[in-house]
Scaffold this motif. Structure first.
Motif, mmCIF file in Angstrom:
data_model
loop_
_atom_site.group_PDB
_atom_site.id
_atom_site.type_symbol
_atom_site.label_atom_id
_atom_site.label_comp_id
_atom_site.label_asym_id
_atom_site.label_seq_id
_atom_site.Cartn_x
_atom_site.Cartn_y
_atom_site.Cartn_z
ATOM 1 N N LEU A 75 0.845 -1.202 0.000
ATOM 2 C CA LEU A 75 0.000 0.000 0.000
ATOM 3 C C LEU A 75 0.882 1.254 0.000
ATOM 4 C CD1 LEU A 75 -2.697 -1.002 2.659
ATOM 5 C CD2 LEU A 75 -2.997 -0.928 0.177
ATOM 6 N N SER A 76 1.869 1.289 -0.895
ATOM 7 C CA SER A 76 2.825 2.387 -0.863
ATOM 8 C C SER A 76 2.211 3.722 -1.283
ATOM 9 C CB SER A 76 4.032 2.066 -1.756
ATOM 10 O OG SER A 76 3.620 1.754 -3.069
ATOM 11 N N ASP A 77 1.125 3.710 -2.071
ATOM 12 C CA ASP A 77 0.450 4.946 -2.470
ATOM 13 C C ASP A 77 -0.554 5.300 -1.385
ATOM 14 O OD1 ASP A 77 -0.850 7.067 -3.576
ATOM 15 O OD2 ASP A 77 -1.525 6.034 -5.385
ATOM 16 N N GLY A 137 -10.056 -5.510 -0.096
ATOM 17 C CA GLY A 137 -8.733 -6.110 -0.012
ATOM 18 C C GLY A 137 -7.688 -5.142 0.514
ATOM 19 N N MET A 138 -7.785 -3.873 0.114
ATOM 20 C CA MET A 138 -6.849 -2.853 0.617
ATOM 21 C C MET A 138 -7.047 -2.616 2.114
ATOM 22 S SD MET A 138 -7.009 -0.134 -2.551
ATOM 23 C CE MET A 138 -5.888 1.054 -1.803
ATOM 24 N N ILE A 139 -8.311 -2.616 2.543
ATOM 25 C CA ILE A 139 -8.577 -2.450 3.975
ATOM 26 C C ILE A 139 -7.992 -3.617 4.764
ATOM 27 C CG2 ILE A 139 -10.420 -2.432 5.720
ATOM 28 C CD1 ILE A 139 -12.099 -0.816 3.729
ATOM 29 N N GLN A 140 -8.105 -4.822 4.206
ATOM 30 C CA GLN A 140 -7.540 -5.986 4.892
ATOM 31 C C GLN A 140 -6.019 -5.865 4.976
ATOM 32 O OE1 GLN A 140 -9.378 -7.883 6.477
ATOM 33 N NE2 GLN A 140 -8.598 -9.959 6.641
ATOM 34 N N ARG A 141 -5.384 -5.401 3.922
ATOM 35 C CA ARG A 141 -3.935 -5.210 3.953
ATOM 36 C C ARG A 141 -3.552 -4.160 4.999
ATOM 37 N NH1 ARG A 141 -0.601 -6.684 -0.852
ATOM 38 N NH2 ARG A 141 -1.869 -7.967 -2.240
ATOM 39 N N LEU A 142 -4.356 -3.092 5.097
ATOM 40 C CA LEU A 142 -4.082 -2.059 6.088
ATOM 41 C C LEU A 142 -4.237 -2.631 7.503
ATOM 42 C CD1 LEU A 142 -3.341 0.956 6.324
ATOM 43 C CD2 LEU A 142 -5.789 1.452 6.492
#
Length: 224
Positions: free
Chosen positions: A128-130, A141-146
């Motif tokens: 999630l570099s951006d 999926g991004m929320i899970q990565r966060l």
């Protein structure tokens, strides 16, 4: 040669643990001993009590009998946990109008342990570099990565994850598998609850099936 200082081992001990909610017994005199460095999988369909077990391990739910100890200290919701813990239980919650970086920075500022560079490094580590996009605009999926970033960003010794592959695509699951193995190899104790038995077979050093309020250890390759 500089002296190598090894992180203390983590020992999570559960003795005769029972939990009853609304007169329904969820956990029934369950005993378990988990030590680092290992990845333990807890498998079972939704509704079998996996989330209840993880919450009880952390002191979020008070057992009706038995005890939970971390490194010999009984878990008590009135006191801090004796081991640093990173956790995802159910859905990670963040401030929607802040970006991922600022959400993690706000959490990191609670203990004043993390710099801006630390946050950017962990964001990059989970893909999630951006960080310009508000979390409200993140995919699931991004929320899970966060959420995964939040669970590991302070070098926690004990990692407890509840259905961490939810909303992750194949690439995300592969990333998570590699990450958890890396954490194990760094000396962490990792406990993962999931309904995905095939994934746990690839990931975990030991797998336990939660059924009837009890944990039964499964042998490698043993079907459910």
């Amino acid at each position: 040669m500089p002296q190598i200082i090894h992180e203390p081992a983590v020992h999570l001990e559960v003795e005769q643990l029972s939990v009853t909610i609304k007169r329904k017994k969820i956990l029934d005199h369950l005993s378990l001993s988990l030590v680092s460095p290992n990845i333990y999988g807890i498998v079972g369909p939704n509704g079998t009590g996996k989330s209840v077990l993880l919450k009880t391990l952390l002191g979020f739910i008070r057992p009706s009998a038995g005890s939970v100890k971390m490194n010999g200290v009984r878990v008590d919701p009135r006191h801090d946990l004796p081991v640093s813990v990173g956790v995802i239980i159910e859905h990670p919650g963040f401030i929607g109008d802040l970006n991922g970086h600022d959400n993690l920075m706000a959490l990191g500022n609670i203990r004043s342990q993390l710099s801006d560079a630390d946050i950017r490094a962990i964001m990059e580590k989970v893909g999630l570099s951006d960080d310009r996009k508000a979390v409200a605009d993140y995919s699931l999926g991004m929320i899970q990565r966060l959420g995964i970033a939040q669970a590991i960003m302070e070098d926690q010794q004990l990692i407890l994850l509840d259905e961490p592959t939810n909303a992750l695509d194949r690439e995300g699951v592969a990333f998570l598998t590699d990450l958890l193995r890396e954490l194990r190899d760094q000396g962490k104790l990792v406990v993962v609850a999931s309904h995905d038995f095939m994934w746990l077979q690839l990931l975990a050093d030991q797998i336990f099936e939660l059924t009837g309020g009890q944990l039964n250890q499964l042998e490698a390759g043993q079907p459910l």
